[in-house]
Scaffold this motif. Structure first.
Motif, PDB file in Angstrom:
ATOM      1  N   UNK A   1     -17.362   9.525   4.258  1.00 13.13           N
ATOM      2  CA  UNK A   1     -17.818  10.878   4.617  1.00 13.13           C
ATOM      3  C   UNK A   1     -17.431  11.227   6.054  1.00 13.13           C
ATOM      4  N   UNK A   2     -17.210  10.192   6.878  1.00  8.29           N
ATOM      5  CA  UNK A   2     -16.899  10.408   8.293  1.00  8.29           C
ATOM      6  C   UNK A   2     -15.497   9.905   8.673  1.00  8.29           C
TER       7      UNK A   2
ATOM      8  N   UNK B   1     -28.889   3.472   1.729  1.00  9.10           N
ATOM      9  CA  UNK B   1     -29.842   4.584   1.626  1.00  9.10           C
ATOM     10  C   UNK B   1     -29.653   5.598   2.751  1.00  9.10           C
ATOM     11  N   UNK B   2     -29.546   5.107   3.977  1.00  5.93           N
ATOM     12  CA  UNK B   2     -29.412   6.005   5.129  1.00  5.93           C
ATOM     13  C   UNK B   2     -28.058   6.715   5.137  1.00  5.93           C
ATOM     14  N   UNK B   3     -26.996   5.981   4.826  1.00  6.60           N
ATOM     15  CA  UNK B   3     -25.669   6.588   4.810  1.00  6.60           C
ATOM     16  C   UNK B   3     -25.531   7.606   3.684  1.00  6.60           C
ATOM     17  N   UNK B   4     -26.182   7.342   2.570  1.00  7.86           N
ATOM     18  CA  UNK B   4     -26.140   8.285   1.442  1.00  7.86           C
ATOM     19  C   UNK B   4     -26.790   9.618   1.833  1.00  7.86           C
ATOM     20  N   UNK B   5     -27.954   9.540   2.433  1.00  3.27           N
ATOM     21  CA  UNK B   5     -28.652  10.768   2.829  1.00  3.27           C
ATOM     22  C   UNK B   5     -27.870  11.524   3.899  1.00  3.27           C
ATOM     23  N   UNK B   6     -27.361  10.802   4.891  1.00  3.42           N
ATOM     24  CA  UNK B   6     -26.583  11.449   5.949  1.00  3.42           C
ATOM     25  C   UNK B   6     -25.253  11.971   5.407  1.00  3.42           C
ATOM     26  N   UNK B   7     -24.650  11.235   4.474  1.00  4.25           N
ATOM     27  CA  UNK B   7     -23.371  11.644   3.903  1.00  4.25           C
ATOM     28  C   UNK B   7     -23.468  12.915   3.092  1.00  4.25           C
ATOM     29  N   UNK B   8     -24.566  13.099   2.386  1.00  2.00           N
ATOM     30  CA  UNK B   8     -24.748  14.329   1.604  1.00  2.00           C
ATOM     31  C   UNK B   8     -24.797  15.551   2.511  1.00  2.00           C
ATOM     32  N   UNK B   9     -25.387  15.379   3.676  1.00  2.00           N
ATOM     33  CA  UNK B   9     -25.429  16.495   4.635  1.00  2.00           C
ATOM     34  C   UNK B   9     -24.046  16.754   5.225  1.00  2.00           C
ATOM     35  N   UNK B  10     -23.260  15.667   5.356  1.00  2.00           N
ATOM     36  CA  UNK B  10     -21.924  15.788   5.948  1.00  2.00           C
ATOM     37  C   UNK B  10     -20.908  16.293   4.953  1.00  2.00           C
ATOM     38  N   UNK B  11     -21.073  15.969   3.673  1.00  2.00           N
ATOM     39  CA  UNK B  11     -20.074  16.268   2.660  1.00  2.00           C
ATOM     40  C   UNK B  11     -19.788  17.755   2.544  1.00  2.00           C
ATOM     41  N   UNK B  12     -18.496  18.113   2.579  1.00  2.00           N
ATOM     42  CA  UNK B  12     -18.086  19.504   2.451  1.00  2.00           C
ATOM     43  C   UNK B  12     -17.007  19.699   1.392  1.00  2.00           C
ATOM     44  N   UNK B  13     -16.637  18.609   0.707  1.00  2.00           N
ATOM     45  CA  UNK B  13     -15.566  18.703  -0.298  1.00  2.00           C
ATOM     46  C   UNK B  13     -16.063  19.421  -1.533  1.00  2.00           C
ATOM     47  N   UNK B  14     -15.168  20.111  -2.205  1.00  2.00           N
ATOM     48  CA  UNK B  14     -15.544  20.866  -3.412  1.00  2.00           C
ATOM     49  C   UNK B  14     -14.859  20.331  -4.655  1.00  2.00           C
ATOM     50  N   UNK B  15     -13.964  19.385  -4.487  1.00  2.00           N
ATOM     51  CA  UNK B  15     -13.274  18.812  -5.646  1.00  2.00           C
ATOM     52  C   UNK B  15     -12.139  19.694  -6.101  1.00  2.00           C
ATOM     53  N   UNK B  16     -11.483  19.256  -7.190  1.00  2.00           N
ATOM     54  CA  UNK B  16     -10.368  20.049  -7.714  1.00  2.00           C
ATOM     55  C   UNK B  16      -9.410  19.164  -8.483  1.00  2.00           C
TER      56      UNK B  16
END
Length: 258
Positions: A162-163, A243-258
């Motif tokens: 995510x980073x 657990x911590x990286x998952x929660x922080x990663x969801x806030x960071x994630x900006x991809x929409x797929x395709x």
């Protein structure tokens, strides 16, 4: 949960057999490095030939029962945006990875156990009649912990995608360190004293080396207790990290797929 996992396991089983050739190549390739390393050590110290044969055969088994590759899949999925499809599912994506790991390890188990039994007929060093029931119990407990730690370690690095764009490069550096401190290049007893001491406090030993040490009898008494203690500590550490990286990663994630 049981019904969901049964569906996931069936899906991953079908998926693995859809790529049979790739699976066979992967299985074969995974055994090459331990066998080459075994032959090197047998030439260095021929008097310990039987010990090296048993150790590296156990290493192949433990390596396959604890292997984890999720960092590569997570990095690619996060970078390409396809991970977004998994995020919106009602089932946490980690369960898909766990199911895939279980199927892969079960397939290897079906192959390795008969292969070991057949080889033991011709190679006395592989016979297991000297191993006590207590050793087997401790070995399987350590093996389970090793599989959990190694999976969580790989998943933790995968979530760093995510980073970090190329997190596998960072992971590769730790894998190189792991080769020496996990018992994959040489038995832990052959490490220089300084490296051996360091390995007691790092997670790598508990991913591979510790179960083998129990099986070979090179670790005894309170050393086993301390080993399980450190393995449990690292297991909880990586659980918390995921657990911590998952929660922080969801806030960071900006991809929409395709």
């Amino acid at each position: 949960m049981f019904r969901k996992y049964s569906v996931l396991l069936r899906m991953k089983y079908v998926e693995m057999f859809a790529y049979r050739l790739a699976t066979i190549v992967w299985m074969t390739g995974a055994m090459v490095q331990p066998l080459i390393t075994m032959m090197v050590w047998m030439n260095i110290d021929p008097d310990q030939e039987n010990a090296f044969i048993f150790y590296f055969a156990a290493l192949i088994f433990v390596e396959r029962m604890t292997s984890a590759w999720d960092v590569w899949e997570l990095e690619r999925e996060i970078r390409e945006g396809t991970f977004s499809y998994q995020i919106v599912r009602p089932f946490h994506p980690i369960h898909w990875a766990i199911a895939e790991n279980i199927v892969y390890k079960a397939l290897f188990l079906v192959i390795l156990i008969p292969a070991w039994g057949l080889l033991a007929v011709f190679i006395p060093a592989l016979r297991l009649d000297q191993i006590s029931a207590a050793q087997w119990l401790l070995f399987f407990c350590a093996l389970l912990l090793a599989a959990v730690i190694r999976f969580l370690f790989s998943y933790t690095f995968g979530l760093l995608g995510f980073w970090v764009t190329k997190v596998t490069a960072l992971y590769g550096m730790f894998e190189a360190v792991s080769l020496f401190l996990s018992g994959r290049i040489a038995p832990m007893s052959l490490l220089p004293p300084f490296l051996k001491t360091i390995s007691f406090y790092l997670p790598f030993r508990y991913m591979v080396g510790f179960p083998i040490e129990i099986l070979t009898g090179s670790v005894q008494g309170m050393d086993i207790v301390y080993g399980f203690g450190w393995a449990a500590v690292w297991c909880m550490f990586f659980m918390l990290a995921v657990l911590l990286l998952w929660k922080a990663g969801l806030r960071k994630n900006q991809a929409v797929g395709g």
